[in-house]
Scaffold this active site. Sequence first.
Site, PDB file in Angstrom:
ATOM      1  N   ASP A 160      31.036  45.266  34.831  1.00  0.00           N
ATOM      2  CA  ASP A 160      31.692  45.088  33.536  1.00  0.00           C
ATOM      3  C   ASP A 160      30.889  44.181  32.606  1.00  0.00           C
ATOM      4  OD1 ASP A 160      33.655  46.431  35.008  1.00  0.00           O
ATOM      5  OD2 ASP A 160      35.280  45.439  33.943  1.00  0.00           O
ATOM      6  N   ARG A 193      39.472  28.035  35.640  1.00  0.00           N
ATOM      7  CA  ARG A 193      39.111  28.402  34.271  1.00  0.00           C
ATOM      8  C   ARG A 193      38.763  27.210  33.373  1.00  0.00           C
ATOM      9  NH1 ARG A 193      37.711  32.441  36.758  1.00  0.00           N
ATOM     10  NH2 ARG A 193      38.892  34.380  36.638  1.00  0.00           N
ATOM     11  N   ASP A 218      43.788  36.050  32.216  1.00  0.00           N
ATOM     12  CA  ASP A 218      42.546  35.315  32.015  1.00  0.00           C
ATOM     13  C   ASP A 218      42.086  35.297  30.566  1.00  0.00           C
ATOM     14  OD1 ASP A 218      41.986  34.086  34.377  1.00  0.00           O
ATOM     15  OD2 ASP A 218      40.636  35.637  35.128  1.00  0.00           O
TER      16      ASP A 218
END
Length: 431
Positions: free
Chosen positions: A15, A94, A123
């Site tokens: 991706d 994160r 996310d």
Amino acid sequence: MSKGRVCLAYSGGLDTSCILAWLIDEGYEVVAFMADVGQEEDFEAARAKALKVGAKAVHIKDVRKKFVTDVVFPAVQANASYENDYLLGTSLARPVICEAQIEVAKQEKCDYVSHGCTGKGNDQVRFELGYYALQPSIKVITPWRIPEFFNRFAGRQALLDYAALKGIPVTQTKAKPFSTDENLYHISYEAGVLEDPDVSFHDWQLTVNPEDAPAAGEKIAIDFVAGVPVRVENLSDGTSVPAAAAAEGSDPLALFLYLNTLGRRNGIGRIDIVENRFIGLKSRGCYETPGGTILVKAHKDLEGLTMDREVRKLRDELSFKLAEKWYNGFHFAPETKVMLDAIASTQGNISGRVRLNLRQGCVTILGRKALHPKTCLYNAELASMDSSLSDAGAGAWSFNPQDSEGFIKILSMRIRLWSAQQKAAQQGKQS
């Protein structure tokens, strides 16, 4: 003419490699950024791949220690879990990734940051709230929310065809059974075949099958100071982290990695759940959190010995909200800082040793001891059912069983009044 400079959160996978190439096609200069949060990754191979695709530069930042000290240990102090089960492994990583990416973006004088998160997941929120908190003026490119991108790459085959067109080396097959996200705290599995919540999952990667783990298990002890682990001792083989001969002080990263090793080989930390995403959808996720599961279990137990009841209730209320904030991406929000500061203030007395048995997927408490007698709120003499012991603390500290009678009468007053009222109302209906 370039449209500007972009710092892309790059994983080396299909991706983000396609996103890297697509951004270049769209006229941007792209700097690739990777964060080492403990995932099993060939970073140099990923660097070479990004440069081959066309990245102007590749930055790889080791943020593992910061991840442990700044996020994982505060989460343990909070006993944080989302919806009572999920120990937040993905969402906790994160914030440190965002911080490192924004640093690189500033260093490279980037106009934009970008990521490969989908438009249906959590996310995208976590990354972008982090970006805006750390650099309010930053601009974000999210390809999976741009129609020109998601319409062109509507399926995995389209990505593979584009990769072939661009000469991007890929190892993935056309049918990927599920997606994963790994860091030193956990690994997650979702999507693909797991979108059917009734399909059993068997492809665990971190932990041995509990049934195949050593039947004898391992006995360990974890030492805490102010709610933070400072030493792990393996009582079965004598290993101590940090090593007993080492200088004073703990290596947080080494300690946590050793807990992971223990959890992995004893089959600790597997869960399979359906959770509520922030955007309103339900999602099935499978998680392995070996070291974190051990650590939270030990920390909770020590609090039972050393934390005041009402303080613990209040902290638990904050922990529920804090876990929700972390899950939803609000790490850098002002209310999160207030909760973290408040929870840290509850941890001063959480110092001591907890002994545990790790055996075939289970973590069992064997015993606990406060570091200092004055921090221990458990009084064996007062708690004893042996009247000779419970009366041992003479004066104000003695416990007279007769005192319980008035205590119970006062507590029951509200219930007795309500019960009498209900009976009177019932009799009124019958007459």
